[in-house]
Scaffold this motif. Structure first.
Motif, PDB file in Angstrom:
ATOM      1  N   ARG A 109       0.848  -1.198   0.000  1.00  0.00           N
ATOM      2  CA  ARG A 109       0.000   0.000   0.000  1.00  0.00           C
ATOM      3  C   ARG A 109       0.880   1.243   0.000  1.00  0.00           C
ATOM      4  O   ARG A 109       1.735   1.399   0.879  1.00  0.00           O
ATOM      5  CB  ARG A 109      -0.896   0.029   1.240  1.00  0.00           C
ATOM      6  N   VAL A 118       1.517  -6.226   3.589  1.00  0.00           N
ATOM      7  CA  VAL A 118       0.869  -7.325   4.302  1.00  0.00           C
ATOM      8  C   VAL A 118       1.218  -8.632   3.603  1.00  0.00           C
ATOM      9  O   VAL A 118       1.114  -8.723   2.370  1.00  0.00           O
ATOM     10  CB  VAL A 118      -0.671  -7.141   4.352  1.00  0.00           C
ATOM     11  N   SER A 156       1.808  -7.946   9.132  1.00  0.00           N
ATOM     12  CA  SER A 156       1.645  -6.570   8.656  1.00  0.00           C
ATOM     13  C   SER A 156       2.922  -5.797   8.997  1.00  0.00           C
ATOM     14  O   SER A 156       3.425  -5.894  10.117  1.00  0.00           O
ATOM     15  CB  SER A 156       0.419  -5.962   9.355  1.00  0.00           C
ATOM     16  N   LYS A 216      -4.565   2.078   6.329  1.00  0.00           N
ATOM     17  CA  LYS A 216      -5.875   2.681   6.035  1.00  0.00           C
ATOM     18  C   LYS A 216      -6.795   2.552   7.244  1.00  0.00           C
ATOM     19  O   LYS A 216      -7.456   3.488   7.638  1.00  0.00           O
ATOM     20  CB  LYS A 216      -6.537   1.953   4.855  1.00  0.00           C
ATOM     21  N   GLY A 217      -6.836   1.366   7.798  1.00  0.00           N
ATOM     22  CA  GLY A 217      -7.735   1.094   8.916  1.00  0.00           C
ATOM     23  C   GLY A 217      -9.121   0.723   8.414  1.00  0.00           C
ATOM     24  O   GLY A 217      -9.533   1.131   7.312  1.00  0.00           O
ATOM     25  N   HIS A 218      -9.820  -0.046   9.203  1.00  0.00           N
ATOM     26  CA  HIS A 218     -11.131  -0.553   8.767  1.00  0.00           C
ATOM     27  C   HIS A 218     -11.953  -1.078   9.933  1.00  0.00           C
ATOM     28  O   HIS A 218     -11.409  -1.427  10.978  1.00  0.00           O
ATOM     29  CB  HIS A 218     -10.916  -1.705   7.769  1.00  0.00           C
ATOM     30  N   HIS A 233     -14.437  -4.412  10.507  1.00  0.00           N
ATOM     31  CA  HIS A 233     -14.729  -5.660   9.828  1.00  0.00           C
ATOM     32  C   HIS A 233     -16.160  -5.578   9.292  1.00  0.00           C
ATOM     33  O   HIS A 233     -17.049  -5.031   9.955  1.00  0.00           O
ATOM     34  CB  HIS A 233     -14.545  -6.854  10.768  1.00  0.00           C
ATOM     35  N   GLU A 285     -10.139  -9.469  16.462  1.00  0.00           N
ATOM     36  CA  GLU A 285      -8.826  -9.719  15.853  1.00  0.00           C
ATOM     37  C   GLU A 285      -7.772  -9.680  16.951  1.00  0.00           C
ATOM     38  O   GLU A 285      -7.908  -8.934  17.934  1.00  0.00           O
ATOM     39  CB  GLU A 285      -8.531  -8.648  14.797  1.00  0.00           C
ATOM     40  N   TYR A 321      -3.614  -9.104  17.511  1.00  0.00           N
ATOM     41  CA  TYR A 321      -2.316  -8.681  16.968  1.00  0.00           C
ATOM     42  C   TYR A 321      -1.225  -9.027  17.976  1.00  0.00           C
ATOM     43  O   TYR A 321      -1.403  -8.819  19.182  1.00  0.00           O
ATOM     44  CB  TYR A 321      -2.277  -7.170  16.751  1.00  0.00           C
ATOM     45  N   HIS A 364      -9.845  -0.526  13.462  1.00  0.00           N
ATOM     46  CA  HIS A 364      -8.450  -0.503  13.917  1.00  0.00           C
ATOM     47  C   HIS A 364      -7.516  -0.033  12.813  1.00  0.00           C
ATOM     48  O   HIS A 364      -7.695  -0.366  11.640  1.00  0.00           O
ATOM     49  CB  HIS A 364      -8.026  -1.882  14.438  1.00  0.00           C
ATOM     50  N   SER A 378      -3.118   0.636  12.408  1.00  0.00           N
ATOM     51  CA  SER A 378      -1.773   0.564  12.993  1.00  0.00           C
ATOM     52  C   SER A 378      -0.982   1.805  12.595  1.00  0.00           C
ATOM     53  O   SER A 378      -0.981   2.198  11.418  1.00  0.00           O
ATOM     54  CB  SER A 378      -1.001  -0.654  12.472  1.00  0.00           C
ATOM     55  N   PHE A 422      -1.075 -10.991  12.804  1.00  0.00           N
ATOM     56  CA  PHE A 422      -2.511 -10.811  13.066  1.00  0.00           C
ATOM     57  C   PHE A 422      -3.264 -12.099  12.759  1.00  0.00           C
ATOM     58  O   PHE A 422      -2.824 -12.905  11.924  1.00  0.00           O
ATOM     59  CB  PHE A 422      -3.075  -9.652  12.225  1.00  0.00           C
ATOM     60  N   TYR A 437      -7.625 -13.348  12.533  1.00  0.00           N
ATOM     61  CA  TYR A 437      -9.025 -12.924  12.682  1.00  0.00           C
ATOM     62  C   TYR A 437      -9.922 -13.923  11.953  1.00  0.00           C
ATOM     63  O   TYR A 437      -9.456 -14.677  11.091  1.00  0.00           O
ATOM     64  CB  TYR A 437      -9.199 -11.485  12.172  1.00  0.00           C
ATOM     65  N   HIS A 464     -13.949  -6.864   5.204  1.00  0.00           N
ATOM     66  CA  HIS A 464     -13.414  -5.536   5.540  1.00  0.00           C
ATOM     67  C   HIS A 464     -14.318  -4.427   5.028  1.00  0.00           C
ATOM     68  O   HIS A 464     -14.745  -4.468   3.871  1.00  0.00           O
ATOM     69  CB  HIS A 464     -12.003  -5.364   4.972  1.00  0.00           C
ATOM     70  N   TYR A 467     -13.778  -0.708   4.434  1.00  0.00           N
ATOM     71  CA  TYR A 467     -12.841   0.430   4.400  1.00  0.00           C
ATOM     72  C   TYR A 467     -13.587   1.754   4.199  1.00  0.00           C
ATOM     73  O   TYR A 467     -13.095   2.817   4.550  1.00  0.00           O
ATOM     74  CB  TYR A 467     -11.824   0.245   3.270  1.00  0.00           C
TER      75      TYR A 467
HETATM   76  C1  F6R Z   1      -7.060  -7.668   8.922  1.00  0.00           C
HETATM   77  C2  F6R Z   1      -6.215  -6.656   9.603  1.00  0.00           C
HETATM   78  C3  F6R Z   1      -4.780  -6.496   9.178  1.00  0.00           C
HETATM   79  C4  F6R Z   1      -4.729  -5.304   8.241  1.00  0.00           C
HETATM   80  C5  F6R Z   1      -3.332  -4.833   7.864  1.00  0.00           C
HETATM   81  C6  F6R Z   1      -3.397  -3.678   6.857  1.00  0.00           C
HETATM   82  O1  F6R Z   1      -8.376  -7.626   9.338  1.00  0.00           O
HETATM   83  O2  F6R Z   1      -6.665  -5.906  10.425  1.00  0.00           O
HETATM   84  O3  F6R Z   1      -4.286  -7.616   8.552  1.00  0.00           O
HETATM   85  O4  F6R Z   1      -5.439  -5.655   7.085  1.00  0.00           O
HETATM   86  O5  F6R Z   1      -2.671  -4.374   9.006  1.00  0.00           O
HETATM   87  O6  F6R Z   1      -4.282  -2.672   7.247  1.00  0.00           O
HETATM   88  P1  F6R Z   1      -5.543  -2.265   6.353  1.00  0.00           P
HETATM   89  O7  F6R Z   1      -6.296  -3.512   6.048  1.00  0.00           O
HETATM   90  O8  F6R Z   1      -6.345  -1.336   7.217  1.00  0.00           O
HETATM   91  O9  F6R Z   1      -5.029  -1.634   5.111  1.00  0.00           O
END
Ligand code: F6R
Ligand code: ZN
Length: 193
Positions: A24, A53, A70, A85-87, A89, A96, A98, A135, A137, A150, A152, A158, A160
């Motif tokens: 990303r 990822v 990740s 980005k965060g999301h 579910h 989930e 971590y 969530h 990161s 991670f 889940y 997801h 987004y």
């Molecule tokens: C899956 C999850 C992680 C994120 C990864 C990237 O549910 O939370 O594997 O997918 O840290 O973040 P995102 O998906 O927000 O781009």
């Protein structure tokens, strides 16, 4: 993918076996960094890699556990640390776990009702993200990757779009060389949307 028990190692943050490698870059984060001018300037310099990822492929059904690694790289857009980005579910009632393997960071979380939490990620620490909590990161180190394992539920999916539209309630910015948690001025309470 194999339907037989397996193990894998993790070497310098990379699983010794994986099926998908997702990357990303800055351009997928349009509208997410607080300082739009700094974001535009950074993007003009190049579409830098923010995070990666590594996924092990499993069927996306209840009963399976999706898992992988990740890696958020270090860096800043203005004063704001590189982040995912965060999301939520898509199946909101899915949790989930971590496990932080390397680096230093924070997980920014919130519920659809507007409750929020920020937890530190450090090597050896486990974070449980309960059902309903979006969530993201954030890598708060200036020079080290933030590496997490991670896992889940297979049917989580997801969402987004909700975060793309509203952002997270809290931002993590570098102030005087240290991470600080600040209100996102663009965030709207659920009742105001
Ligand atoms: C899956 C999850 C992680 C994120 C990864 C990237 O549910 O939370 O594997 O997918 O840290 O973040 P995102 O998906 O927000 O781009
Ligand atoms: Zn997730």
């Amino acid at each position: 993918m194999q339907d037989y028990p397996y193990t894998f190692g993790i070497s310098e943050g990379i699983p010794t076996h994986y099926d998908n490698h997702i990357t990303r870059t800055l351009s997928v984060m349009a509208g997410q960094f607080a300082d739009q001018g700094a974001y535009d300037a950074a993007l003009a310099e190049g579409d830098e890699l923010l995070y990666e990822v590594y996924e092990l492929k499993r069927p996306e059904v209840a009963g399976e556990l999706l898992h992988g690694i990740s890696i958020v790289h270090p860096g800043l857009v203005g004063d704001e640390y590189f982040m995912t980005k965060g999301h939520f579910h898509a199946e909101l009632e899915t949790a989930e776990v971590y496990y932080c393997l390397a680096g230093e960071g924070m997980m920014v979380m919130e519920t659809p009702e507007g409750d929020w939490a920020v937890e530190e990620l450090r090597p050896g620490r486990v974070l449980y993200v309960p059902p309903r909590w979006a969530h993201r990161s954030v890598n708060t180190s200036r020079n080290q990757d933030l590496v997490t394992f991670f896992v889940y539920p297979g049917d989580a999916g997801h969402d987004y779009g909700t975060i793309e539209a509203q952002g997270f309630r809290k931002l993590v910015l570098q102030k005087d060389g240290r991470p600080q948690i600040l209100d996102n001025p663009h965030w709207r309470a659920p009742a105001e949307r």
